[in-house]
Motif scaffolding. Sequence first.
Motif, short mmCIF file in Angstrom:
data_model
loop_
_atom_site.label_atom_id
_atom_site.label_comp_id
_atom_site.label_asym_id
_atom_site.label_seq_id
_atom_site.Cartn_x
_atom_site.Cartn_y
_atom_site.Cartn_z
N TYR A 167 0.85 -1.18 0.00
CA TYR A 167 0.00 0.00 0.00
C TYR A 167 0.89 1.23 0.00
N GLN A 168 0.31 2.35 -0.43
CA GLN A 168 1.02 3.62 -0.26
C GLN A 168 1.29 3.77 1.24
N PRO A 169 2.56 3.93 1.65
CA PRO A 169 2.90 3.86 3.08
C PRO A 169 2.10 4.78 3.98
N TRP A 170 1.91 6.03 3.57
CA TRP A 170 1.25 6.98 4.47
C TRP A 170 -0.24 6.70 4.61
N LEU A 171 -0.83 6.02 3.62
CA LEU A 171 -2.24 5.63 3.75
C LEU A 171 -2.39 4.59 4.86
N ILE A 172 -1.59 3.55 4.84
CA ILE A 172 -1.72 2.49 5.84
C ILE A 172 -1.29 2.98 7.21
N ILE A 173 -0.33 3.91 7.27
CA ILE A 173 0.08 4.48 8.55
C ILE A 173 -1.07 5.25 9.19
N LYS A 174 -1.74 6.06 8.40
CA LYS A 174 -2.84 6.86 8.96
C LYS A 174 -4.02 5.98 9.35
N PHE A 186 -10.09 6.53 22.27
CA PHE A 186 -9.71 7.94 22.20
C PHE A 186 -10.61 8.68 21.22
N ASP A 187 -10.56 10.00 21.26
CA ASP A 187 -11.28 10.83 20.31
C ASP A 187 -10.67 10.61 18.91
N THR A 188 -11.48 10.14 17.96
CA THR A 188 -10.97 9.80 16.64
C THR A 188 -11.21 10.89 15.59
N THR A 189 -11.69 12.05 16.01
CA THR A 189 -12.04 13.08 15.03
C THR A 189 -10.86 13.46 14.14
N ALA A 190 -9.74 13.80 14.75
CA ALA A 190 -8.57 14.24 13.97
C ALA A 190 -7.95 13.10 13.16
N PRO A 191 -7.66 11.95 13.76
CA PRO A 191 -7.06 10.88 12.94
C PRO A 191 -7.98 10.36 11.84
N LYS A 192 -9.29 10.40 12.08
CA LYS A 192 -10.21 9.96 11.03
C LYS A 192 -10.20 10.93 9.85
N ALA A 193 -10.20 12.23 10.16
CA ALA A 193 -10.15 13.24 9.09
C ALA A 193 -8.83 13.13 8.34
N ASP A 194 -7.75 12.87 9.05
CA ASP A 194 -6.43 12.71 8.44
C ASP A 194 -6.42 11.52 7.48
N PHE A 195 -6.99 10.40 7.94
CA PHE A 195 -7.05 9.20 7.09
C PHE A 195 -7.92 9.43 5.87
N MET A 196 -9.09 10.04 6.05
CA MET A 196 -10.01 10.24 4.93
C MET A 196 -9.43 11.17 3.87
N ARG A 197 -8.69 12.19 4.28
CA ARG A 197 -8.04 13.07 3.30
C ARG A 197 -7.08 12.27 2.43
N MET A 198 -6.27 11.43 3.07
CA MET A 198 -5.31 10.63 2.33
C MET A 198 -6.01 9.60 1.45
N PHE A 199 -7.03 8.94 2.00
CA PHE A 199 -7.75 7.91 1.25
C PHE A 199 -8.40 8.49 0.00
N LEU A 200 -9.12 9.59 0.14
CA LEU A 200 -9.82 10.18 -1.00
C LEU A 200 -8.84 10.74 -2.03
N THR A 201 -7.72 11.27 -1.56
CA THR A 201 -6.69 11.76 -2.48
C THR A 201 -6.13 10.63 -3.33
#
Length: 235
Positions: A167-174, A186-201
Amino acid sequence: MDYWSALTLVRQVAGELGLPAPPSLVTDDPQVTQLVALLNSAGNELNLYYPWQQFTKFHAFSTVSGQDGYDLPPDWLYYIDQTQWNSSGNNELVGPKSPQEWSRLKGGLGAAAGMRYRVYQDKLMFLPIPGSKSTNISIEYIKKNWVLKTDHSEIELVSQDSDKIQYQPWLIIKFLRLKFYELKGFDTTAPKADFMRMFLTLVGKDKGAPVLSLTPSAASGLIGSWQIPDGSWST
């Protein structure tokens, strides 16, 4: 793409989470074991979310007289829609058919030209049942194996430090970081938004995309006005 090893990925995630970077993934350390388990979960889930180009394979075979069912490839995860072709007749297979449609076809109702298909009990089924004239079938599918071993074999679960994660490394990391947050409550708001930005890109860039038109028309190979470049052509 230069894929990262499982150990490199887990060490990167551990660093982002403020955890000690493990020297190896083959350990009794419960924290490392948990990260590897989350990595396996993330890798298998991502493969279901989108038909990534690196996991696309081509399945081709010929039908046998009187045989209606054919084994799926051993690394099959799912077929890519609208890639099912009768190469012998140069036409698209008709399907996949629902159980209700299949029952109607088997009962002799609604018969029409073209090969019908469905996936049933880990087999690719055809109606009408192929006859004595062999038919060449070709289909694209997504393989289930996303882990590359040092001997170039592929599996679907990480087991060694040197396993390459395709996989693209930063996608699987996020995604792994998001899964860790979810597991810990934990609160997943920030990491979820971070992952979705990378995934959709990456979904938008993985294969490229065609130019869409509100008035599509069939392309022509003949010479016409559409081949004249823009400019002033007064005579």
